[in-house]
Design a protein around this motif. Structure first.
Motif, PDB file in Angstrom:
ATOM      1  N   THR A  72       1.456 -19.539   2.514  1.00 57.22           N
ATOM      2  CA  THR A  72       1.788 -18.538   3.529  1.00 57.22           C
ATOM      3  C   THR A  72       2.435 -17.321   2.880  1.00 57.22           C
ATOM      4  O   THR A  72       3.368 -17.460   2.081  1.00 57.22           O
ATOM      5  N   PRO A  73       2.011 -16.111   3.229  1.00 56.32           N
ATOM      6  CA  PRO A  73       2.540 -14.915   2.557  1.00 56.32           C
ATOM      7  C   PRO A  73       4.020 -14.658   2.833  1.00 56.32           C
ATOM      8  O   PRO A  73       4.531 -14.972   3.912  1.00 56.32           O
ATOM      9  N   ILE A  74       4.667 -14.072   1.833  1.00 56.91           N
ATOM     10  CA  ILE A  74       5.998 -13.506   2.002  1.00 56.91           C
ATOM     11  C   ILE A  74       5.808 -12.080   2.526  1.00 56.91           C
ATOM     12  O   ILE A  74       4.985 -11.324   1.989  1.00 56.91           O
ATOM     13  N   LEU A  75       6.535 -11.709   3.558  1.00 57.46           N
ATOM     14  CA  LEU A  75       6.390 -10.377   4.139  1.00 57.46           C
ATOM     15  C   LEU A  75       7.494  -9.466   3.602  1.00 57.46           C
ATOM     16  O   LEU A  75       8.679  -9.733   3.776  1.00 57.46           O
ATOM     17  N   LEU A  76       7.085  -8.385   2.927  1.00 56.98           N
ATOM     18  CA  LEU A  76       8.020  -7.444   2.322  1.00 56.98           C
ATOM     19  C   LEU A  76       7.872  -6.061   2.958  1.00 56.98           C
ATOM     20  O   LEU A  76       6.766  -5.551   3.091  1.00 56.98           O
ATOM     21  N   ALA A  77       8.999  -5.475   3.333  1.00 55.72           N
ATOM     22  CA  ALA A  77       9.018  -4.104   3.852  1.00 55.72           C
ATOM     23  C   ALA A  77       9.377  -3.168   2.717  1.00 55.72           C
ATOM     24  O   ALA A  77      10.507  -3.190   2.209  1.00 55.72           O
ATOM     25  N   LEU A  78       8.425  -2.351   2.297  1.00 61.26           N
ATOM     26  CA  LEU A  78       8.663  -1.408   1.206  1.00 61.26           C
ATOM     27  C   LEU A  78       9.428  -0.183   1.712  1.00 61.26           C
ATOM     28  O   LEU A  78       9.110   0.367   2.764  1.00 61.26           O
ATOM     29  N   LYS A  79      10.422   0.228   0.943  1.00 58.85           N
ATOM     30  CA  LYS A  79      11.247   1.362   1.341  1.00 58.85           C
ATOM     31  C   LYS A  79      10.678   2.670   0.789  1.00 58.85           C
ATOM     32  O   LYS A  79      10.030   2.698  -0.259  1.00 58.85           O
ATOM     33  N   LYS A  80      10.967   3.730   1.495  1.00 62.80           N
ATOM     34  CA  LYS A  80      10.465   5.048   1.138  1.00 62.80           C
ATOM     35  C   LYS A  80      10.950   5.457  -0.253  1.00 62.80           C
ATOM     36  O   LYS A  80      12.092   5.187  -0.628  1.00 62.80           O
ATOM     37  N   ASP A  81      10.059   6.073  -1.020  1.00 57.37           N
ATOM     38  CA  ASP A  81      10.360   6.607  -2.356  1.00 57.37           C
ATOM     39  C   ASP A  81      10.644   5.531  -3.396  1.00 57.37           C
ATOM     40  O   ASP A  81      11.114   5.838  -4.491  1.00 57.37           O
ATOM     41  N   LYS A  82      10.344   4.262  -3.064  1.00 57.85           N
ATOM     42  CA  LYS A  82      10.575   3.178  -4.016  1.00 57.85           C
ATOM     43  C   LYS A  82       9.280   2.629  -4.600  1.00 57.85           C
ATOM     44  O   LYS A  82       9.300   1.715  -5.422  1.00 57.85           O
ATOM     45  N   TYR A  83       8.141   3.207  -4.207  1.00 51.63           N
ATOM     46  CA  TYR A  83       6.850   2.720  -4.690  1.00 51.63           C
ATOM     47  C   TYR A  83       5.872   3.896  -4.728  1.00 51.63           C
ATOM     48  O   TYR A  83       6.084   4.934  -4.082  1.00 51.63           O
ATOM     49  N   ILE A  84       4.805   3.713  -5.495  1.00 55.69           N
ATOM     50  CA  ILE A  84       3.759   4.741  -5.592  1.00 55.69           C
ATOM     51  C   ILE A  84       2.421   4.095  -5.246  1.00 55.69           C
ATOM     52  O   ILE A  84       1.955   3.206  -5.974  1.00 55.69           O
ATOM     53  N   PRO A  85       1.795   4.492  -4.145  1.00 57.42           N
ATOM     54  CA  PRO A  85       0.491   3.908  -3.800  1.00 57.42           C
ATOM     55  C   PRO A  85      -0.623   4.544  -4.637  1.00 57.42           C
ATOM     56  O   PRO A  85      -0.584   5.739  -4.954  1.00 57.42           O
ATOM     57  N   GLN A  86      -1.596   3.759  -5.010  1.00 65.21           N
ATOM     58  CA  GLN A  86      -2.778   4.267  -5.693  1.00 65.21           C
ATOM     59  C   GLN A  86      -4.012   3.916  -4.862  1.00 65.21           C
ATOM     60  O   GLN A  86      -4.026   2.893  -4.165  1.00 65.21           O
ATOM     61  N   TYR A  87      -5.046   4.767  -4.949  1.00 70.35           N
ATOM     62  CA  TYR A  87      -6.175   4.643  -4.039  1.00 70.35           C
ATOM     63  C   TYR A  87      -7.495   4.538  -4.803  1.00 70.35           C
ATOM     64  O   TYR A  87      -7.629   5.046  -5.927  1.00 70.35           O
ATOM     65  N   ASP A  88      -8.470   3.892  -4.170  1.00 73.92           N
ATOM     66  CA  ASP A  88      -9.802   3.799  -4.757  1.00 73.92           C
ATOM     67  C   ASP A  88     -10.625   5.028  -4.364  1.00 73.92           C
ATOM     68  O   ASP A  88     -10.121   5.956  -3.712  1.00 73.92           O
ATOM     69  N   GLU A  89     -11.908   5.046  -4.744  1.00 74.34           N
ATOM     70  CA  GLU A  89     -12.755   6.219  -4.493  1.00 74.34           C
ATOM     71  C   GLU A  89     -13.025   6.449  -3.007  1.00 74.34           C
ATOM     72  O   GLU A  89     -13.433   7.542  -2.593  1.00 74.34           O
ATOM     73  N   ASN A  90     -12.752   5.418  -2.183  1.00 75.32           N
ATOM     74  CA  ASN A  90     -12.937   5.555  -0.745  1.00 75.32           C
ATOM     75  C   ASN A  90     -11.654   5.946  -0.023  1.00 75.32           C
ATOM     76  O   ASN A  90     -11.622   6.008   1.210  1.00 75.32           O
ATOM     77  N   GLY A  91     -10.616   6.194  -0.770  1.00 76.29           N
ATOM     78  CA  GLY A  91      -9.354   6.609  -0.178  1.00 76.29           C
ATOM     79  C   GLY A  91      -8.516   5.473   0.372  1.00 76.29           C
ATOM     80  O   GLY A  91      -7.547   5.709   1.106  1.00 76.29           O
ATOM     81  N   LYS A  92      -8.867   4.238   0.002  1.00 71.88           N
ATOM     82  CA  LYS A  92      -8.093   3.092   0.464  1.00 71.88           C
ATOM     83  C   LYS A  92      -7.141   2.629  -0.632  1.00 71.88           C
ATOM     84  O   LYS A  92      -7.500   2.623  -1.817  1.00 71.88           O
ATOM     85  N   ILE A  93      -5.945   2.248  -0.229  1.00 65.34           N
ATOM     86  CA  ILE A  93      -4.961   1.803  -1.204  1.00 65.34           C
ATOM     87  C   ILE A  93      -5.458   0.529  -1.891  1.00 65.34           C
ATOM     88  O   ILE A  93      -5.957  -0.393  -1.241  1.00 65.34           O
TER      89      ILE A  93
END
Length: 366
Positions: A72-93
């Motif tokens: 069962t997954p652990i649910l994590l709430a990411l805080k603002k400015d603490k991570y950098i999202p990267q995206y594929d060629e379709n614009g999806k993270i």
């Protein structure tokens, strides 16, 4: 740290699923537990309830076995400015980069006992765990997610669940019932002043005898009718839909008209009347049931009859309800019945028995 993820959407927001080492989850997350300050009577923090050491120890023993699994997954709430999202060629993270390893990166919304148990097992290096990220949720969203997950699926004290609705923005039956419970506990002329267990557990050295969960459950009956209706009313409020009028609920019209103060005043009058007529029984909760759960539920479920009596008397003030409780006292004395556990017990049948006595008293007052 970089984590490969798969994005997905649900009505409440955007999510991404990945896999992390258990030790890495610990390194980037914290657990924010809801706390109740009995002095200020204010709830802070949240949304997690207190860690159960017995539950964590049980999980630790299991985690140390050869066939341990935690799918069962652990649910994590990411805080603002603490991570950098990267995206594929379709614009999806497709990847999350965490440039600075710190426990301030995220908050655990679900899974604190699994993580703690695995940590205690000394097998933390053996576990990879599925993780679901939610991106920068508000306090309201975090509370709602925790309440939904744990209220529907896991045994969490209802007082903890109901306390979380305090941060939901839209007016709804749960939030109103929580605020009335809080006022009932904080108002100095309340017979339950500082006597509600606001997180479902008693503060050491206190006179807290009734849980907030019980208070809210019984109050919701008179606002929405039952738990299912309350859920519908809650969802309608969240969706900004027109509320449903529930004519059979004595407090529904006050709720719909934002007249929570009237609900509180009626409740104060009713329970103060019981306290005034039965002072010894009210204060001595070790021996008598009147101010404990059995008595509280009996009085709350007598409310429709008490309100009808008030309509007949053209008054819902303290003296109106005192008249009923004086009659109740006379009936109990005539039948040589004391308000003690031996006569009423702690089950629903005890509450029903006392409720029937109250209804009899009302009829004899008419």
């Amino acid at each position: 740290m970089e984590i490969n993820v798969i994005p997905f959407d649900q009505p409440i927001g955007h999510f991404a699923m990945g896999v992390m080492q258990a030790k890495d989850i610990l390194s980037i997350s914290t657990i924010d537990r809801v706390e109740y300050d009995p002095e200020s009577q204010i709830l802070n923090g949240g949304p997690q309830r207190d860690l159960s050491s017995s539950r964590a120890t049980e999980i630790a023993r299991y985690a140390a076995t050869v066939d341990a699994t935690f799918p069962t997954p652990i649910l994590l709430a990411l805080k603002k400015d603490k991570y950098i999202p990267q995206y594929d060629e379709n614009g999806k993270i497709n990847k999350i980069e965490i440039p600075e390893i710190s426990t301030s990166v995220s908050r655990i919304l679900d899974g604190q006992h699994r993580i703690k148990g695995i940590e205690l097992s000394n097998k933390i290096d053996d576990f990879e765990l599925p993780v679901v990220f939610i991106f920068e949720p508000t306090e309201e969203e975090q509370a709602l997610i925790f309440a939904i997950i744990n209220g529907k699926q896991t045994k969490v004290p209802t007082s903890v669940i109901y306390s979380l609705y305090r941060v939901i923005e839209e007016r709804n039956p749960y939030k109103v019932a929580h605020e009335i419970a809080r006022a009932f506990n904080a108002t100095e002329d309340s017979p339950y002043y500082r006597r509600l267990k606001m997180l479902g557990k008693r503060t050491q050295g206190s006179d807290e005898i009734l849980s907030q969960g019980t208070f809210v459950n019984e109050l919701l009956i008179h606002i929405s009718g039952n738990k299912k209706n309350a859920d519908i009313d809650f969802e309608n409020a969240r969706a900004h839909k027109k509320p449903i009028v529930r004519k059979d609920c004595i407090f529904n019209s006050f709720y719909l008209n934002n007249q929570d103060s009237i609900i509180l005043r009626v409740l104060l009058n009713v329970f103060n009347a019981a306290k005034n007529v039965f002072p010894k029984e009210w204060e001595n909760y070790e021996e008598f049931i009147l101010s404990k759960t059995t008595g509280f539920i009996a009085i709350m479920r007598s409310l429709p009859h008490l309100m009808e009596f008030g309509v007949m008397k053209k008054s819902h003030d303290l003296t109106t309800f005192e008249e009923v409780f004086y009659k109740l006292k006379s009936i109990l004395e005539q039948n040589n019945v004391q308000l003690i556990n031996r006569n009423f017990g702690s089950s629903s049948s005890g509450s029903d028995q006392l409720k029937n006595y109250i209804i009899q008293a009302i009829k004899e007052c008419e």
